[in-house]
Write an enzyme that holds these catalytic residues in place. Structure first.
Site, PDB file in Angstrom:
ATOM      1  N   TRP A  21      -9.462   3.632  -6.372  1.00 15.49           N
ATOM      2  CA  TRP A  21      -8.113   3.370  -6.905  1.00 15.49           C
ATOM      3  C   TRP A  21      -7.980   1.896  -7.331  1.00 15.49           C
ATOM      4  O   TRP A  21      -8.398   1.014  -6.574  1.00 15.49           O
ATOM      5  CB  TRP A  21      -7.098   3.675  -5.806  1.00 15.49           C
ATOM      6  N   GLN A  27      -9.406  -2.800 -12.686  1.00 17.97           N
ATOM      7  CA  GLN A  27      -9.609  -4.201 -12.280  1.00 17.97           C
ATOM      8  C   GLN A  27     -11.059  -4.658 -12.452  1.00 17.97           C
ATOM      9  O   GLN A  27     -11.309  -5.809 -12.806  1.00 17.97           O
ATOM     10  CB  GLN A  27      -9.176  -4.379 -10.808  1.00 17.97           C
ATOM     11  N   TYR A  54      -6.140   8.054 -11.381  1.00 17.73           N
ATOM     12  CA  TYR A  54      -6.590   6.658 -11.292  1.00 17.73           C
ATOM     13  C   TYR A  54      -7.105   6.204 -12.667  1.00 17.73           C
ATOM     14  O   TYR A  54      -7.996   6.837 -13.246  1.00 17.73           O
ATOM     15  CB  TYR A  54      -7.704   6.481 -10.243  1.00 17.73           C
ATOM     16  N   SER A 152      -2.118  14.996   0.474  1.00 17.38           N
ATOM     17  CA  SER A 152      -1.915  13.560   0.654  1.00 17.38           C
ATOM     18  C   SER A 152      -0.430  13.261   0.776  1.00 17.38           C
ATOM     19  O   SER A 152       0.362  13.700  -0.075  1.00 17.38           O
ATOM     20  CB  SER A 152      -2.503  12.814  -0.543  1.00 17.38           C
ATOM     21  N   SER A 206      -5.912   2.613   2.294  1.00 17.66           N
ATOM     22  CA  SER A 206      -5.538   1.197   2.478  1.00 17.66           C
ATOM     23  C   SER A 206      -5.613   0.736   3.930  1.00 17.66           C
ATOM     24  O   SER A 206      -4.664   0.149   4.462  1.00 17.66           O
ATOM     25  CB  SER A 206      -4.155   0.908   1.885  1.00 17.66           C
ATOM     26  N   LYS A 216      -7.052 -13.105   3.920  1.00 14.27           N
ATOM     27  CA  LYS A 216      -7.311 -14.096   2.854  1.00 14.27           C
ATOM     28  C   LYS A 216      -6.046 -14.602   2.176  1.00 14.27           C
ATOM     29  O   LYS A 216      -6.073 -15.616   1.490  1.00 14.27           O
ATOM     30  CB  LYS A 216      -8.274 -13.520   1.817  1.00 14.27           C
ATOM     31  N   ASN A 295     -17.595  -4.538   5.135  1.00 13.22           N
ATOM     32  CA  ASN A 295     -16.661  -3.616   5.783  1.00 13.22           C
ATOM     33  C   ASN A 295     -17.353  -2.456   6.502  1.00 13.22           C
ATOM     34  O   ASN A 295     -16.827  -1.934   7.489  1.00 13.22           O
ATOM     35  CB  ASN A 295     -15.652  -3.091   4.763  1.00 13.22           C
TER      36      ASN A 295
HETATM   37  P1  NDP Z   1      -8.238  -1.248   1.196  1.00  6.54           P
HETATM   38  O1  NDP Z   1      -7.134  -1.455   2.156  1.00  6.54           O
HETATM   39  O2  NDP Z   1      -9.621  -1.073   1.711  1.00  6.54           O
HETATM   40  O3  NDP Z   1      -8.177  -2.440   0.133  1.00  6.54           O
HETATM   41  C1  NDP Z   1      -9.269  -2.674  -0.700  1.00  6.54           C
HETATM   42  C2  NDP Z   1      -9.125  -4.014  -1.392  1.00  6.54           C
HETATM   43  O4  NDP Z   1      -9.025  -5.066  -0.434  1.00  6.54           O
HETATM   44  C3  NDP Z   1     -10.376  -4.314  -2.198  1.00  6.54           C
HETATM   45  O5  NDP Z   1     -10.342  -3.723  -3.471  1.00  6.54           O
HETATM   46  C4  NDP Z   1     -10.355  -5.827  -2.221  1.00  6.54           C
HETATM   47  O6  NDP Z   1      -9.435  -6.257  -3.218  1.00  6.54           O
HETATM   48  C5  NDP Z   1      -9.830  -6.181  -0.833  1.00  6.54           C
HETATM   49  N1  NDP Z   1     -10.913  -6.313   0.157  1.00  6.54           N
HETATM   50  C6  NDP Z   1     -11.702  -5.318   0.645  1.00  6.54           C
HETATM   51  N2  NDP Z   1     -12.575  -5.802   1.534  1.00  6.54           N
HETATM   52  C7  NDP Z   1     -12.342  -7.120   1.625  1.00  6.54           C
HETATM   53  C8  NDP Z   1     -12.944  -8.147   2.387  1.00  6.54           C
HETATM   54  N3  NDP Z   1     -13.940  -7.886   3.217  1.00  6.54           N
HETATM   55  N4  NDP Z   1     -12.463  -9.412   2.245  1.00  6.54           N
HETATM   56  C9  NDP Z   1     -11.443  -9.663   1.395  1.00  6.54           C
HETATM   57  N5  NDP Z   1     -10.835  -8.723   0.627  1.00  6.54           N
HETATM   58  C10 NDP Z   1     -11.287  -7.455   0.752  1.00  6.54           C
HETATM   59  O7  NDP Z   1      -7.963   0.085   0.393  1.00  6.54           O
HETATM   60  P2  NDP Z   1      -7.349   0.457  -1.051  1.00  6.54           P
HETATM   61  O8  NDP Z   1      -5.938   0.034  -1.119  1.00  6.54           O
HETATM   62  O9  NDP Z   1      -8.276   0.001  -2.120  1.00  6.54           O
HETATM   63  O10 NDP Z   1      -7.411   2.029  -0.968  1.00  6.54           O
HETATM   64  C11 NDP Z   1      -8.659   2.649  -0.674  1.00  6.54           C
HETATM   65  C12 NDP Z   1      -8.714   4.026  -1.217  1.00  6.54           C
HETATM   66  O11 NDP Z   1      -7.698   4.845  -0.653  1.00  6.54           O
HETATM   67  C13 NDP Z   1      -8.466   4.138  -2.726  1.00  6.54           C
HETATM   68  O12 NDP Z   1      -9.564   3.775  -3.502  1.00  6.54           O
HETATM   69  C14 NDP Z   1      -8.152   5.606  -2.845  1.00  6.54           C
HETATM   70  O13 NDP Z   1      -9.346   6.366  -2.789  1.00  6.54           O
HETATM   71  C15 NDP Z   1      -7.322   5.846  -1.597  1.00  6.54           C
HETATM   72  N6  NDP Z   1      -5.869   5.758  -1.875  1.00  6.54           N
HETATM   73  C16 NDP Z   1      -5.149   6.933  -1.826  1.00  6.54           C
HETATM   74  C17 NDP Z   1      -3.817   6.962  -2.080  1.00  6.54           C
HETATM   75  C18 NDP Z   1      -3.088   8.249  -2.032  1.00  6.54           C
HETATM   76  O14 NDP Z   1      -1.920   8.320  -2.433  1.00  6.54           O
HETATM   77  N7  NDP Z   1      -3.708   9.305  -1.545  1.00  6.54           N
HETATM   78  C19 NDP Z   1      -3.068   5.728  -2.442  1.00  6.54           C
HETATM   79  C20 NDP Z   1      -3.898   4.543  -2.430  1.00  6.54           C
HETATM   80  C21 NDP Z   1      -5.243   4.573  -2.143  1.00  6.54           C
HETATM   81  P3  NDP Z   1      -9.555  -7.669  -3.996  1.00  6.54           P
HETATM   82  O15 NDP Z   1     -10.937  -8.209  -3.841  1.00  6.54           O
HETATM   83  O16 NDP Z   1      -9.200  -7.312  -5.395  1.00  6.54           O
HETATM   84  O17 NDP Z   1      -8.500  -8.540  -3.362  1.00  6.54           O
END
Ligand code: NDP
Length: 336
Positions: A21, A27, A54, A152, A206, A216, A295
């Site tokens: 996502w 991005q 997405y 979901s 998330s 961060k 992670n």
């Molecule tokens: P996360 O909470 O894992 O956030 C991921 C983001 O956090 C990364 O893209 C990055 O963004 C940052 N990040 C990750 N690891 C680190 C680190 N070690 N250090 C610093 N920054 C870090 O989850 P998402 O919000 O991306 O959601 C994950 C998945 O959940 C989605 O891809 C999707 O499959 C699902 N989802 C489902 C939904 C639903 O309605 N069912 C809604 C939303 C998500 P950056 O580097 O850009 O700051």
């Protein structure tokens, strides 16, 4: 990497699952997306989650390309249906039989596979009879296009009704995909107890609160370049609910807890959701492969009870626990 059963089914998934996502098709450039998928595979992640909506279907295409050539039997590929894609015509949304039957074929084409392991209702559809939706899912499963069905952001009552119909129709509704993290715990009072009764697992989205729990983002300081909070293609809008000084200050108080466990803050956040035994997987996103490498080390970590209590104390009242927030996810009007 450890693997967990999905609900009461025989399917095992990697307890850290990769999702795309806001990243793939948006991005991050496609070569970086592929590097993230490779990093996930190398780390033992076998489970990949996407959705037709997405990047308006682009995320499925990018994931399909990135997984091309992998042994299909060694992967679990999940996608979703509900939100509008394409020209947003009157039937381009929701969980009608028409939209489900047409959407699954589009998803399979983009993912370059003849089946997904899990097909998920991305939200509850109040405008379509649940019987119609479940019959369509039964037919998708019987046609071999999906092995299991999930949902979901459904409430406990919606889950109960869905599981009952799925049983009558002879297929397995095995998972619920809600938001869940140290900061967002709205499933704990109703969705999780109901799911335990029903044999349904959580695949939680998330877990790092979109990056906020990595620590961060520092209160009063400039946003880190290239982070989601600076992503004008959609990320900045999605993360803004957490970008408050009271939240960011509380998050900084988790630093000594992570240090005590010899974990980074992001690892602590992922490990925290995995302490809940109703959670089958933490669904992580990544904008670069190093984040995946970092992670995945959260797999198999145990957080002692005393530190779980310290986490609660550190975060205090910025934690959202209101079960009614799940019901708020059900759209009140149709998208098109
Ligand atoms: P996360 O909470 O894992 O956030 C991921 C983001 O956090 C990364 O893209 C990055 O963004 C940052 N990040 C990750 N690891 C680190 C680190 N070690 N250090 C610093 N920054 C870090 O989850 P998402 O919000 O991306 O959601 C994950 C998945 O959940 C989605 O891809 C999707 O499959 C699902 N989802 C489902 C939904 C639903 O309605 N069912 C809604 C939303 C998500 P950056 O580097 O850009 O700051």
């Amino acid at each position: 990497m450890d693997y967990r059963h999905l609900g009461s089914s025989g399917l095992k998934i990697s307890e850290i699952t990769y999702g795309n996502w806001l990243t793939h098709g948006s991005q991050v450039e496609n070569d970086v997306a592929t590097q993230c998928v490779r990093a996930a595979l190398e780390a033992g992640i076998t489970t990949f989650d996407t959705a037709d909506v997405y990047a308006n279907t682009q995320a499925e295409t990018v994931l399909g390309d990135a997984l091309k050539g992998e042994r299909r039997e060694s992967l679990e590929i999940f996608t979703k249906v509900y939100f509008p894609t394409g020209p947003k015509g009157p039937n381009d949304t929701g969980l009608s039989r028409k939209h489900i039957m047409e959407s699954i074929d589009g998803s399979l084409r983009r993912l370059q596979t003849d089946h997904v392991d899990l097909y998920q209702a991305h939200r509850y559809d109040s405008f379509t009879p649940l019987e119609e939706t479940m019959q369509a899912f039964a037919d998708v499963v019987r046609a071999g296009k999906a092995h299991y069905i999930g949902v979901s952001e459904w409430t406990a009552d919606q889950l109960r009704a869905g599981v009952e119909l799925a049983r009558d129709l002879g297929f397995q509704l095995v998972s619920s995909q809600p938001q869940y993290s140290m900061l967002w715990r709205v499933i704990e009072d109703e969705v999780v107890p109901a799911s335990r009764e029903l044999g349904v697992s959580q695949i939680v989205w998330s877990p790092i609160a979109q990056g906020v729990l990595s620590g961060k983002y520092k209160p009063g300081q400039e946003l880190p370049a290239g982070s989601r909070a600076t992503d004008e293609k959609g990320g900045a809008d999605m993360i803004k609910r957490y970008m408050r000084d009271d939240v960011l200050e509380r998050v900084q108080q988790l630093v000594p807890v992570a240090q005590e466990l010899d974990l980074t803050m992001a690892q602590l956040a992922v490990a925290w959701v995995l302490q809940n035994d109703n959670v089958a997987a933490a669904l992580i996103g990544a904008s670069r492969p190093e984040q995946v490498h970092e992670n995945v080390a959260a797999s198999g970590v145990t957080i002692p009870a005393e530190l779980m209590t310290r986490i609660d104390e550190a975060l205090g009242d910025v934690v959202e626990r209101d079960a009614a927030k799940t019901a708020e996810q059900t759209p009140k009007e149709r998208f098109c």
